[in-house]
Design a protein around this motif. Structure first.
Motif, PDB file in Angstrom:
ATOM      1  N   ARG A  82       0.830  -1.200   0.000  1.00 55.61           N
ATOM      2  CA  ARG A  82       0.000   0.000   0.000  1.00 55.61           C
ATOM      3  C   ARG A  82       0.865   1.250   0.000  1.00 55.61           C
ATOM      4  N   SER A  83       0.534   2.172  -0.891  1.00 53.12           N
ATOM      5  CA  SER A  83       1.284   3.430  -0.971  1.00 53.12           C
ATOM      6  C   SER A  83       0.610   4.548  -0.179  1.00 53.12           C
ATOM      7  N   ASP A  84      -0.545   4.261   0.420  1.00 57.08           N
ATOM      8  CA  ASP A  84      -1.303   5.258   1.183  1.00 57.08           C
ATOM      9  C   ASP A  84      -0.506   5.685   2.418  1.00 57.08           C
ATOM     10  N   ILE A  85      -0.069   6.926   2.438  1.00 57.48           N
ATOM     11  CA  ILE A  85       0.761   7.418   3.535  1.00 57.48           C
ATOM     12  C   ILE A  85       0.035   7.358   4.862  1.00 57.48           C
ATOM     13  N   ARG A  86      -1.290   7.591   4.866  1.00 60.36           N
ATOM     14  CA  ARG A  86      -2.040   7.571   6.127  1.00 60.36           C
ATOM     15  C   ARG A  86      -2.042   6.187   6.751  1.00 60.36           C
TER      16      ARG A  86
END
Length: 226
Positions: A82-86
């Protein structure tokens, strides 16, 4: 070094395991949250570090991170696609020592594993050697559980003392609310209610130096020594 690899993709786990073994690591592979928690309690000898894919078939997204931290203080690294920073920040707030995003260079993974284990070893050595913490005007005597600030004795409750020690041992670092609740209250870090805020307020008042303990909105607290 003995690693626990939590990865539900057998092919990917095989590639990672083969590379790690070639570099001198012993790897135990499990495919689910249930198997991971079971290995942590039954495997002998234990593990030095955990590599975990946080999305597993038998656990909600990132749920395993909280489950690991409730059971052990062992360092773990999230290995995720996952590249989602959150999502990555949330994993770190749940106690992960680091986060590696797929695809990654295998040499980078080795470097991050070594960096985490070095930090962990250094903290253990410091903790074993230090019986008194000196933090600017603040002196915390661990064996006697006594605290002085500007040469004046401060009477703290057991929880206030434990809370202060957690912040002092990580001086300058942000300690998450979840981490504090797990370490000090031995409860699920997801819910702190008013308990933590009340103790922080009392601690600031008793120390007479509110600026020593800074709030990091939505995350936690840190001890800032002038």
């Amino acid at each position: 070094m003995r690693l626990l690899l939590v990865e539900d993709d057998d092919h990917e786990a095989g590639v990672i395991s083969m590379f790690l073994v070639r570099h001198g690591f012993e790897v135990v592979h499990v495919c689910s949250c249930r198997e991971a928690l079971e290995a942590l309690t039954t495997e002998e000898p234990g593990f030095d570090l955990i590599l975990v894919e946080p999305v597993l078939p038998d656990a909600a997204d990132l749920e395993i991170c909280g489950e690991i931290r409730k059971r052990t203080s062992m360092p773990f690294i999230i290995v995720t696609g996952r590249s989602d920073i959150r999502a990555r920040i949330h994993g770190l707030n749940l106690g992960a020592a680091d986060c590696v995003v797929k695809p990654y260079d295998a040499s980078e993974l080795i470097a991050r594993i070594n960096a985490v284990t070095r930090r962990t070893a250094a903290r253990r050595t410091d903790g074993a050697a230090q019986t008194v913490l000196y933090r600017g005007p603040l002196i915390i005597d661990l064996p006697s559980r006594q605290v002085t600030i500007n040469n004046s004795f401060v009477q703290l409750t057991p929880k206030e003392f434990d809370l202060l020690v957690q912040l002092a041992k990580r001086q300058g670092e942000v300690v998450t609310r979840e981490r504090i609740m797990i370490d000090v209250w031995r409860t699920n870090g997801a819910e702190s209610g008013n308990t933590l805020g009340t103790h922080i307020a009392s601690l600031r008042s008793k120390l007479g130096a509110p600026a020593l303990i800074r709030s990091v909105r939505g995350v936690g607290y840190r001890l800032v020594v002038p």
